[in-house]
Write a protein that holds these residues in place. Structure first.
Motif, PDB file in Angstrom:
ATOM      1  N   ALA A 260       0.837  -1.202   0.000  1.00 29.61           N
ATOM      2  CA  ALA A 260       0.000   0.000   0.000  1.00 29.61           C
ATOM      3  C   ALA A 260       0.872   1.252   0.000  1.00 29.61           C
ATOM      4  CB  ALA A 260      -0.907  -0.005   1.229  1.00 29.61           C
ATOM      5  N   GLY A 261       0.356   2.324  -0.571  1.00 25.15           N
ATOM      6  CA  GLY A 261       1.085   3.581  -0.599  1.00 25.15           C
ATOM      7  C   GLY A 261       0.819   4.419   0.632  1.00 25.15           C
ATOM      8  N   PRO A 262       1.500   5.560   0.745  1.00 23.00           N
ATOM      9  CA  PRO A 262       1.296   6.444   1.896  1.00 23.00           C
ATOM     10  C   PRO A 262      -0.157   6.891   2.003  1.00 23.00           C
ATOM     11  CG  PRO A 262       3.275   7.064   0.695  1.00 23.00           C
ATOM     12  CD  PRO A 262       2.558   6.054  -0.143  1.00 23.00           C
ATOM     13  N   VAL A 263      -0.682   6.866   3.214  1.00 18.81           N
ATOM     14  CA  VAL A 263      -2.074   7.229   3.463  1.00 18.81           C
ATOM     15  C   VAL A 263      -2.141   8.691   3.882  1.00 18.81           C
ATOM     16  CG1 VAL A 263      -4.107   6.790   4.895  1.00 18.81           C
ATOM     17  CG2 VAL A 263      -2.714   4.874   4.075  1.00 18.81           C
ATOM     18  N   ASN A 264      -2.952   9.471   3.180  1.00 17.24           N
ATOM     19  CA  ASN A 264      -3.065  10.899   3.444  1.00 17.24           C
ATOM     20  C   ASN A 264      -3.731  11.116   4.812  1.00 17.24           C
ATOM     21  OD1 ASN A 264      -3.703  13.689   3.413  1.00 17.24           O
ATOM     22  ND2 ASN A 264      -3.835  13.677   1.175  1.00 17.24           N
ATOM     23  N   PRO A 265      -3.072  11.815   5.749  1.00 17.78           N
ATOM     24  CA  PRO A 265      -3.675  12.023   7.067  1.00 17.78           C
ATOM     25  C   PRO A 265      -4.854  12.987   7.055  1.00 17.78           C
ATOM     26  CG  PRO A 265      -1.583  13.185   6.921  1.00 17.78           C
ATOM     27  CD  PRO A 265      -1.703  12.346   5.683  1.00 17.78           C
ATOM     28  N   VAL A 266      -4.999  13.793   6.002  1.00 17.76           N
ATOM     29  CA  VAL A 266      -6.159  14.683   5.908  1.00 17.76           C
ATOM     30  C   VAL A 266      -7.419  13.872   5.664  1.00 17.76           C
ATOM     31  CG1 VAL A 266      -7.215  16.589   4.643  1.00 17.76           C
ATOM     32  CG2 VAL A 266      -4.752  16.609   5.096  1.00 17.76           C
ATOM     33  N   ASP A 267      -7.320  12.914   4.742  1.00 12.46           N
ATOM     34  CA  ASP A 267      -8.452  12.062   4.385  1.00 12.46           C
ATOM     35  C   ASP A 267      -7.865  10.825   3.712  1.00 12.46           C
ATOM     36  OD1 ASP A 267     -10.624  10.776   3.164  1.00 12.46           O
ATOM     37  OD2 ASP A 267     -11.665  12.642   2.725  1.00 12.46           O
ATOM     38  N   PRO A 268      -8.053   9.634   4.279  1.00 12.16           N
ATOM     39  CA  PRO A 268      -7.438   8.442   3.691  1.00 12.16           C
ATOM     40  C   PRO A 268      -7.935   8.125   2.287  1.00 12.16           C
ATOM     41  CG  PRO A 268      -8.995   7.848   5.426  1.00 12.16           C
ATOM     42  CD  PRO A 268      -8.798   9.337   5.505  1.00 12.16           C
ATOM     43  N   LEU A 269      -9.053   8.722   1.874  1.00 11.84           N
ATOM     44  CA  LEU A 269      -9.544   8.508   0.518  1.00 11.84           C
ATOM     45  C   LEU A 269      -8.780   9.339  -0.503  1.00 11.84           C
ATOM     46  CD1 LEU A 269     -13.413   8.499   1.132  1.00 11.84           C
ATOM     47  CD2 LEU A 269     -11.867   6.529   0.957  1.00 11.84           C
ATOM     48  N   MET A 270      -8.109  10.400  -0.061  1.00 15.34           N
ATOM     49  CA  MET A 270      -7.394  11.310  -0.967  1.00 15.34           C
ATOM     50  C   MET A 270      -6.001  10.781  -1.306  1.00 15.34           C
ATOM     51  SD  MET A 270      -8.080  15.064   0.718  1.00 15.34           S
ATOM     52  CE  MET A 270      -9.694  15.843   0.754  1.00 15.34           C
ATOM     53  N   THR A 271      -5.568  10.993  -2.540  1.00 11.47           N
ATOM     54  CA  THR A 271      -4.182  10.721  -2.875  1.00 11.47           C
ATOM     55  C   THR A 271      -3.267  11.615  -2.034  1.00 11.47           C
ATOM     56  OG1 THR A 271      -2.526  10.653  -4.638  1.00 11.47           O
ATOM     57  CG2 THR A 271      -4.159  12.393  -4.781  1.00 11.47           C
ATOM     58  N   SER A 272      -2.095  11.099  -1.732  1.00 17.54           N
ATOM     59  CA  SER A 272      -1.086  11.911  -1.048  1.00 17.54           C
ATOM     60  C   SER A 272      -0.095  12.500  -2.038  1.00 17.54           C
ATOM     61  CB  SER A 272      -0.346  11.069   0.007  1.00 17.54           C
ATOM     62  OG  SER A 272       0.225   9.903  -0.582  1.00 17.54           O
ATOM     63  N   GLY A 273      -0.400  12.387  -3.328  1.00 14.92           N
ATOM     64  CA  GLY A 273       0.437  13.022  -4.345  1.00 14.92           C
ATOM     65  C   GLY A 273       1.706  12.231  -4.614  1.00 14.92           C
ATOM     66  N   GLY A 274       2.665  12.908  -5.224  1.00 18.34           N
ATOM     67  CA  GLY A 274       3.934  12.280  -5.545  1.00 18.34           C
ATOM     68  C   GLY A 274       4.872  13.297  -6.172  1.00 18.34           C
ATOM     69  N   SER A 275       6.097  13.005  -6.380  1.00 14.03           N
ATOM     70  CA  SER A 275       6.588  11.684  -6.064  1.00 14.03           C
ATOM     71  C   SER A 275       7.156  11.588  -4.647  1.00 14.03           C
ATOM     72  CB  SER A 275       7.675  11.282  -7.071  1.00 14.03           C
ATOM     73  OG  SER A 275       8.775  12.190  -7.018  1.00 14.03           O
ATOM     74  N   SER A 276       7.337  12.731  -3.971  1.00 14.97           N
ATOM     75  CA  SER A 276       7.887  12.720  -2.610  1.00 14.97           C
ATOM     76  C   SER A 276       6.786  12.562  -1.571  1.00 14.97           C
ATOM     77  CB  SER A 276       8.664  14.021  -2.351  1.00 14.97           C
ATOM     78  OG  SER A 276       9.701  14.206  -3.268  1.00 14.97           O
ATOM     79  N   SER A 277       5.821  11.678  -1.854  1.00 12.89           N
ATOM     80  CA  SER A 277       4.686  11.541  -0.945  1.00 12.89           C
ATOM     81  C   SER A 277       5.074  10.907   0.374  1.00 12.89           C
ATOM     82  CB  SER A 277       3.582  10.721  -1.603  1.00 12.89           C
ATOM     83  OG  SER A 277       4.090   9.458  -1.999  1.00 12.89           O
ATOM     84  N   GLY A 278       6.028   9.972   0.355  1.00 13.66           N
ATOM     85  CA  GLY A 278       6.455   9.366   1.602  1.00 13.66           C
ATOM     86  C   GLY A 278       7.033  10.390   2.556  1.00 13.66           C
ATOM     87  N   ALA A 279       7.853  11.296   2.023  1.00 11.78           N
ATOM     88  CA  ALA A 279       8.424  12.360   2.851  1.00 11.78           C
ATOM     89  C   ALA A 279       7.322  13.225   3.438  1.00 11.78           C
ATOM     90  CB  ALA A 279       9.382  13.206   2.014  1.00 11.78           C
ATOM     91  N   ALA A 280       6.347  13.606   2.605  1.00 11.28           N
ATOM     92  CA  ALA A 280       5.281  14.490   3.064  1.00 11.28           C
ATOM     93  C   ALA A 280       4.437  13.822   4.155  1.00 11.28           C
ATOM     94  CB  ALA A 280       4.400  14.893   1.885  1.00 11.28           C
ATOM     95  N   VAL A 281       4.071  12.562   3.939  1.00 12.89           N
ATOM     96  CA  VAL A 281       3.217  11.874   4.904  1.00 12.89           C
ATOM     97  C   VAL A 281       3.970  11.624   6.205  1.00 12.89           C
ATOM     98  CG1 VAL A 281       2.030   9.691   5.379  1.00 12.89           C
ATOM     99  CG2 VAL A 281       1.694  10.860   3.191  1.00 12.89           C
ATOM    100  N   ALA A 282       5.237  11.236   6.128  1.00 12.66           N
ATOM    101  CA  ALA A 282       6.010  10.986   7.350  1.00 12.66           C
ATOM    102  C   ALA A 282       6.132  12.258   8.186  1.00 12.66           C
ATOM    103  CB  ALA A 282       7.392  10.443   6.996  1.00 12.66           C
ATOM    104  N   VAL A 283       6.310  13.402   7.537  1.00 14.13           N
ATOM    105  CA  VAL A 283       6.378  14.664   8.275  1.00 14.13           C
ATOM    106  C   VAL A 283       5.009  15.028   8.828  1.00 14.13           C
ATOM    107  CG1 VAL A 283       6.820  17.146   8.080  1.00 14.13           C
ATOM    108  CG2 VAL A 283       8.391  15.511   7.012  1.00 14.13           C
ATOM    109  N   ALA A 284       3.977  14.898   8.011  1.00  9.93           N
ATOM    110  CA  ALA A 284       2.629  15.245   8.472  1.00  9.93           C
ATOM    111  C   ALA A 284       2.188  14.374   9.640  1.00  9.93           C
ATOM    112  CB  ALA A 284       1.637  15.121   7.318  1.00  9.93           C
ATOM    113  N   ARG A 285       2.654  13.143   9.691  1.00 12.29           N
ATOM    114  CA  ARG A 285       2.310  12.228  10.778  1.00 12.29           C
ATOM    115  C   ARG A 285       3.174  12.440  12.019  1.00 12.29           C
ATOM    116  NH1 ARG A 285      -2.473   9.143   9.932  1.00 12.29           N
ATOM    117  NH2 ARG A 285      -2.633   8.642   7.711  1.00 12.29           N
ATOM    118  N   GLY A 286       4.194  13.304  11.930  1.00 11.65           N
ATOM    119  CA  GLY A 286       5.055  13.565  13.068  1.00 11.65           C
ATOM    120  C   GLY A 286       6.137  12.537  13.280  1.00 11.65           C
TER     121      GLY A 286
END
Length: 496
Positions: free
Chosen positions: A119-145
């Motif tokens: 599975a890909g990174p899950v958007n913390p705003v809404d799990p139904l939304m894409t978290s974008g790319g290509s640096s989505s892992g970086a964005a989600v890891a930061v957003a998740r703290g």
């Protein structure tokens, strides 16, 4: 500034805590893998990121560690640190793991299942939304703290798009678009938890970021802002530009007006599109050419880009490279009296996971590409010119309501990075003052639920056939970078 981490707040401990509280896997939290031991350069103990644990995008090669290039099929053990990693180590950063990326950074979305992953990174705003790319892992890891700062790269929007998708600021620094047969639109950088941490990550000081609420207006040249919500990029076969969610148009217009309250801003005026849509086809060819050597196996979108790239002749790529080299002068002529241009970051809220890839899976990768382009029709200009740019969420992210982000793009070198970040900080403060205690006003700067990419009108209209232009993809988003195993530098495959 944030203090150095202590063992109690290490990335490993944070990751464990977030996994327990969310029930999500490491990959769903943006982490491709953690290293058995941190990588550090003891001689860089006084660098700007000294003592800071960061994740490295899974396109980079860290000696002795696995690099996946966004796909298990291409995983390999790096024999040496690449140039990007050597630079990160020189800042004093402690490299503790790798963040998830789309395959070779070639798409504005990150869905590892397409290339044999999980599975890909899950958007913390809404799990139904894409978290974008290509640096989505970086964005989600930061957003998740999980980390406060993560390495990222941006060849067409790959820092700014995923940062905006999860409600974070995203800064692409000014960079040199290298010459040669294939100019490189990629900038290396970071995604951080807020604007102050973003400044720290890049070693940026001044501009009123840390010492005062505003720069001294008496000692600085007034800034002239331009603003538009009309998309720059799209299919030249369209009768006109693609659409923008009217809520985003309204929020961007309000943001431009609020920026006038900054003591250095002399005013804001509308600006035209800097070039005709047909020009974008040349730039798209450059992006496809950068994908021509990607190795098998590939997911549907990278494979389509590679196929388009292999069809290009030397004269095709030379024409595209020449057009890119002329672009900065042409844009400055189109915008002669502005220092910063304000646009939306995204044309609608992040659409549902699978909204783009479903088009490729249905046999229409060209439509997939056009849909990505319609979602991010502004950011790539700043990759092709090499100018600095910042995406700014107007309000904090809240579950289920995506915060609209605007894009502040420098025109040439008329503003420095510190000033651009200071404008972003001022804008966030001005919006916070406006919406304080007023839920209705706050909602004006958010969009509920996933966005509707079909409403953007990306489908071609001429003769009912798809004009599948061979661009890297609408962002680059890199969005990403097209980087093949064994290469020491990433190459963004996107044009956003």
């Amino acid at each position: 500034m944030a203090p150095p981490r202590t063992p109690a707040t290490s990335t490993t401990a944070r990751l464990r805590s977030v996994r327990e509280s969310t029930g999500l896997s490491e990959e769903e939290l943006g982490v491709a893998r953690m290293y058995a031991a941190p990588h550090v350069d003891a001689s860089a103990a006084t660098g700007p990121l000294s003592g800071t644990e960061i994740l490295v995008k899974d396109l980079q090669q860290v000696e002795g560690e696995t690099t996946g290039f966004g796909s298990p099929a291409h995983a390999c053990t790096a024999a040496a640190d690449d140039a990007v990693v050597r630079h990160l180590l020189s800042t004093g950063a402690s490299l503790v793991g790798a963040s998830v990326s789309s395959q070779f950074g070639a798409t504005v979305y990150t869905e590892p299942a397409l290339v044999g992953g999980g599975a890909g990174p899950v958007n913390p705003v809404d799990p139904l939304m894409t978290s974008g790319g290509s640096s989505s892992g970086a964005a989600v890891a930061v957003a998740r703290g999980i980390v406060d700062i993560a390495h990222a790269s941006d060849g067409g929007g790959s820092i700014r798009v995923p940062a905006a998708a999860v409600g974070l600021p995203g800064f692409k620094p000014a960079h040199r678009v290298a010459g040669g047969p294939l100019p490189d639109p990629t900038a290396q950088g970071f995604i951080a938890a807020d604007i102050a941490l973003t400044a720290r990550a890049y070693g940026i000081t001044g501009g009123g970021l840390c010492t005062a609420p505003h720069p001294d207006p008496a000692s600085a040249v007034p800034l002239r802002l331009g603003m538009t919500t009309v998309p720059f990029h799209g299919d030249p076969g369209q009768a006109g530009p693609t659409s923008v969610d009217p809520r985003i148009t309204a929020a961007t217009t309000a943001a431009a007006a609020l920026l006038v309250t900054h003591p250095r801003v002399a005013g804001v005026s509308p600006v035209p599109a800097p070039y005709p849509p047909a020009r974008f086809a040349l730039f798209a060819e450059l992006m496809a050419a950068r994908c021509a050597s990607l190795p098998d196996p590939l997911g549907p979108m990278p494979r389509w880009l590679r196929n388009r790239g292999t069809q290009l002749t030397a004269s095709d790529t030379a024409a595209a490279a020449s057009a890119v080299s002329r672009l900065p002068d042409e844009v400055m002529q189109a915008w002669p009296r502005v220092d910063v241009v304000v646009t939306p970051m995204l044309a609608c809220a992040p659409p549902p996971v699978g909204a783009f890839s479903a088009l490729s899976s249905a046999g229409s990768p060209g439509l997939d590409f056009l849909a990505q382009t319609a979602w991010t029709p502004w950011a790539t200009l700043w990759n092709l010119t090499g100018w600095a740019a910042l995406s700014v969420p107007l309000v904090p992210a809240a579950p289920g309501r995506w915060p609209v982000s605007v894009h502040l793009g420098a025109v040439g070198d008329r503003v420095d990075a510190a000033t651009l970040l200071a404008l972003g900080a001022h804008l966030q403060a001005a919006v916070a003052d406006l919406v304080a205690g007023d839920d209705a006003a706050a909602e004006a700067f958010t969009c509920p639920g996933p966005g509707d990419v079909e409403a953007l009108g990306f489908r071609p209209v001429r003769s009912g056939r798809l004009h599948a232009h061979p661009h890297g993809h609408g962002h680059g988003h890199g969005h990403g970078h097209a980087q093949a195993p064994g290469h020491s530098q990433t190459e963004d495959a996107r044009d956003r």
